[in-house]
Design a protein around this motif. Structure first.
Motif, PDB file in Angstrom:
ATOM      1  N   ASN A  13      -2.982  -3.614 -35.859  1.00 52.37           N
ATOM      2  CA  ASN A  13      -2.104  -3.018 -34.843  1.00 52.37           C
ATOM      3  C   ASN A  13      -2.554  -1.599 -34.528  1.00 52.37           C
ATOM      4  N   LYS A  85      -2.000 -19.244 -36.561  1.00 50.77           N
ATOM      5  CA  LYS A  85      -1.005 -19.083 -35.490  1.00 50.77           C
ATOM      6  C   LYS A  85      -0.608 -17.614 -35.299  1.00 50.77           C
ATOM      7  N   ARG A  86      -1.604 -16.779 -35.239  1.00 50.29           N
ATOM      8  CA  ARG A  86      -1.375 -15.345 -35.064  1.00 50.29           C
ATOM      9  C   ARG A  86      -1.077 -15.051 -33.596  1.00 50.29           C
ATOM     10  N   ASN A  87       0.024 -14.378 -33.352  1.00 51.67           N
ATOM     11  CA  ASN A  87       0.391 -14.033 -31.983  1.00 51.67           C
ATOM     12  C   ASN A  87      -0.565 -13.009 -31.393  1.00 51.67           C
ATOM     13  N   ARG A  88      -0.616 -13.009 -30.093  1.00 50.25           N
ATOM     14  CA  ARG A  88      -1.461 -12.055 -29.373  1.00 50.25           C
ATOM     15  C   ARG A  88      -0.776 -10.683 -29.328  1.00 50.25           C
ATOM     16  N   GLN A  90       0.439  -8.690 -27.063  1.00 49.79           N
ATOM     17  CA  GLN A  90       1.655  -8.440 -26.280  1.00 49.79           C
ATOM     18  C   GLN A  90       2.897  -9.037 -26.940  1.00 49.79           C
ATOM     19  N   ALA A  91       2.720  -9.944 -27.884  1.00 51.56           N
ATOM     20  CA  ALA A  91       3.861 -10.462 -28.648  1.00 51.56           C
ATOM     21  C   ALA A  91       4.295  -9.464 -29.728  1.00 51.56           C
ATOM     22  N   PHE A  92       3.368  -8.600 -30.148  1.00 47.91           N
ATOM     23  CA  PHE A  92       3.682  -7.594 -31.165  1.00 47.91           C
ATOM     24  C   PHE A  92       4.264  -6.322 -30.567  1.00 47.91           C
ATOM     25  N   SER A  94       6.341  -4.842 -27.498  1.00 51.61           N
ATOM     26  CA  SER A  94       7.217  -5.226 -26.389  1.00 51.61           C
ATOM     27  C   SER A  94       6.891  -4.492 -25.096  1.00 51.61           C
ATOM     28  N   LYS A  97       1.465  -5.142 -21.940  1.00 50.94           N
ATOM     29  CA  LYS A  97       1.172  -6.350 -21.176  1.00 50.94           C
ATOM     30  C   LYS A  97      -0.347  -6.488 -21.081  1.00 50.94           C
ATOM     31  N   GLN A 105      -2.193 -19.591 -26.729  1.00 52.87           N
ATOM     32  CA  GLN A 105      -1.095 -18.805 -27.284  1.00 52.87           C
ATOM     33  C   GLN A 105      -1.511 -17.880 -28.427  1.00 52.87           C
ATOM     34  N   SER A 107      -4.172 -15.752 -31.209  1.00 51.10           N
ATOM     35  CA  SER A 107      -5.288 -14.823 -31.045  1.00 51.10           C
ATOM     36  C   SER A 107      -6.364 -14.890 -32.127  1.00 51.10           C
TER      37      SER A 107
END
Length: 177
Positions: A13, A85-88, A90-92, A94, A97, A105, A107
């Protein structure tokens, strides 16, 4: 294991936010989009066609080994995507974009980077004169994916590793056949 995963995510992050704040500027976006576009698959077919048109008889090993490498990479890519199933990004975040629509879906790992490093490694093995150019291009694809906001830096490192290992493994398998 959960603590290690959380620490890795926090590090990723922070690295992602640093790139977005310090490196990513609007003037980079058109070039980043184009570089990312070269990793969509069509460019690999052009390289293969060029190799065949140049010297089909002597470049068959490159083509067959590349097919084996991509078969390995794709299977491992799908396995890892669905395992982690690690989120991209923009999911981390808010307020963030992505600058392009991601191809799926999850990353981890970066498929664009993995595929680029399969090709770069194949080019280094079969056409070493193009090695530095191939590595720079593959690294640029990885960086473009972070700049465009669809991957964390750790996704890129995983994609690099996956691509290189798939190409090397394909070489071993291809020569056993």
């Amino acid at each position: 294991m959960g603590m290690l995963k959380a620490q890795f995510q926090q590090l990723d992050n922070n690295a992602f936010l640093w790139v977005q704040q310090k490196v990513c500027h609007s003037q980079h976006l058109p070039l980043s989009k184009f570089i990312s576009f070269t990793g969509d698959g069509w460019f690999y077919l052009m390289i293969a066609a060029g190799a065949l048109l140049h010297d089909a008889e002597n470049n068959q090993d490159f083509i067959y080994s590349s097919i084996v490498a991509y078969a390995i990479e794709l299977q491992l890519y799908f396995l890892l995507k669905h395992k982690f199933k690690r989120n991209r990004p923009q999911a981390f975040f808010s307020t963030f974009k992505a600058r392009i629509k991601p191809s799926d879906q999850f990353s981890f790992p970066s498929g664009h980077t993995a595929a680029a490093f399969v090709m770069a490694t194949q080019l280094i093995i079969y056409f070493p004169v193009f090695g530095i150019l191939a590595i720079c291009w593959a690294l640029s694809i990885g960086l473009s994916r972070v700049l465009l906001g669809v991957h964390f830096p750790g996704d890129i490192l995983a994609g690099m590793s996956l691509g290189i290992l798939s190409a090397l493994l394909a070489g071993e398998i291809y020569y056993l056949i």
